[in-house]
Design a protein around this motif. Structure first.
Motif, PDB file in Angstrom:
ATOM      1  N   GLY A   1      13.171  38.201 -23.254  1.00  0.00           N
ATOM      2  CA  GLY A   1      12.776  37.053 -22.436  1.00  0.00           C
ATOM      3  C   GLY A   1      12.424  37.467 -21.015  1.00  0.00           C
ATOM      4  N   ALA A   2      13.201  38.374 -20.453  1.00  0.00           N
ATOM      5  CA  ALA A   2      12.917  38.857 -19.094  1.00  0.00           C
ATOM      6  C   ALA A   2      11.569  39.562 -19.054  1.00  0.00           C
ATOM      7  N   TRP A   3      11.302  40.384 -20.053  1.00  0.00           N
ATOM      8  CA  TRP A   3      10.004  41.067 -20.113  1.00  0.00           C
ATOM      9  C   TRP A   3       8.874  40.065 -20.328  1.00  0.00           C
ATOM     10  N   TYR A   4       9.120  39.015 -21.108  1.00  0.00           N
ATOM     11  CA  TYR A   4       8.115  37.979 -21.319  1.00  0.00           C
ATOM     12  C   TYR A   4       7.766  37.305 -19.984  1.00  0.00           C
ATOM     13  N   PHE A   5       8.794  36.940 -19.221  1.00  0.00           N
ATOM     14  CA  PHE A   5       8.547  36.317 -17.922  1.00  0.00           C
ATOM     15  C   PHE A   5       7.758  37.258 -17.015  1.00  0.00           C
ATOM     16  N   GLN A   6       8.058  38.542 -17.076  1.00  0.00           N
ATOM     17  CA  GLN A   6       7.384  39.506 -16.219  1.00  0.00           C
ATOM     18  C   GLN A   6       5.982  39.840 -16.714  1.00  0.00           C
ATOM     19  N   LEU A   7       5.856  40.233 -17.968  1.00  0.00           N
ATOM     20  CA  LEU A   7       4.589  40.770 -18.464  1.00  0.00           C
ATOM     21  C   LEU A   7       3.593  39.710 -18.903  1.00  0.00           C
ATOM     22  N   VAL A   8       4.064  38.571 -19.391  1.00  0.00           N
ATOM     23  CA  VAL A   8       3.158  37.527 -19.879  1.00  0.00           C
ATOM     24  C   VAL A   8       2.942  36.442 -18.827  1.00  0.00           C
ATOM     25  N   LEU A   9       4.036  35.969 -18.242  1.00  0.00           N
ATOM     26  CA  LEU A   9       3.917  34.888 -17.263  1.00  0.00           C
ATOM     27  C   LEU A   9       3.650  35.387 -15.848  1.00  0.00           C
ATOM     28  N   GLY A  10       3.800  36.692 -15.611  1.00  0.00           N
ATOM     29  CA  GLY A  10       3.471  37.261 -14.312  1.00  0.00           C
ATOM     30  C   GLY A  10       4.520  37.085 -13.236  1.00  0.00           C
ATOM     31  N   LEU A  11       5.751  36.727 -13.587  1.00  0.00           N
ATOM     32  CA  LEU A  11       6.816  36.623 -12.594  1.00  0.00           C
ATOM     33  C   LEU A  11       7.403  38.010 -12.351  1.00  0.00           C
ATOM     34  N   GLN A  12       7.120  38.573 -11.200  1.00  0.00           N
ATOM     35  CA  GLN A  12       7.610  39.905 -10.890  1.00  0.00           C
ATOM     36  C   GLN A  12       9.080  39.843 -10.472  1.00  0.00           C
ATOM     37  N   PRO A  13       9.903  40.731 -11.014  1.00  0.00           N
ATOM     38  CA  PRO A  13      11.327  40.706 -10.673  1.00  0.00           C
ATOM     39  C   PRO A  13      11.578  41.290  -9.289  1.00  0.00           C
TER      40      PRO A  13
END
Length: 178
Positions: A35-47
């Motif tokens: 899920g964290a990778w989905y938010f980062q890689l698909v939705l573009g939310l950079q951690p």
């Protein structure tokens, strides 16, 4: 048909609590990091830096839970399996505390680390600043990028990590009794 249902139900009753706990932690941790990778890689939310540090517990939990489940499945010594679950409990509880701290920083309950909260300082010379602005996206630790039901991703990390810690403690407690 009845015999296969009976075999399945006996298999469920026969599964050790340590195996169930380790597999549950493995699934929860893998789903969370996915899920964290989905938010980062698909939705573009950079951690932010604190978000990335919270992932370390998952990078530990996934292989350790898999090894603990394998050990429980192979009837390894109870102390070894309980030790694996205890390490999982400590790591995930520490991550829950860190996630709660990060959520508090996001909601301005307390100050966070100076290197990822507040205003950006020391931007260098004007010429290099323009080059860096084109290549770097600064994500501050004290800004909520996404929330659901008033809980940020750091808050969800705290809750999920606390759940994994509770499952690990349950597994240790149930394993020691058997």
């Amino acid at each position: 048909m009845t015999s296969s249902v009976t075999a399945v139900s006996e298999g469920r009753r026969g599964a050790s609590p340590a195996l169930v706990a380790a597999l549950a932690i493995l699934v929860i941790a893998a789903a969370t990091i996915a899920g964290a990778w989905y938010f980062q890689l698909v939705l573009g939310l950079q951690p932010c830096p604190m978000c990335l540090e919270q992932r370390y517990a998952y990078y530990l939990a996934i292989p350790l839970a898999a090894l603990t489940a394998l050990a429980a499945r192979q009837n390894a010594p109870r102390g070894l399996v309980a030790g694996g679950l205890a390490i999982l409990a400590l790591a995930t509880f520490a991550n829950a505390v860190f996630g709660a701290y990060h959520a508090g920083v996001e909601w301005k309950f307390w100050p966070g680390p100076a290197d990822c909260t507040g205003p950006v300082g020391n931007l260098g010379s004007a010429g290099s600043l323009l080059d860096r602005l084109d290549t770097v996206k600064v994500v501050m630790c004290d800004q909520v990028q996404w929330s659901f039901l008033g809980i940020s991703l750091a808050g969800y990390n705290a809750l999920i990590s606390l759940l994994m810690a509770a499952v690990a403690v349950w597994g240790v407690g149930r394993s020691v009794r058997h």
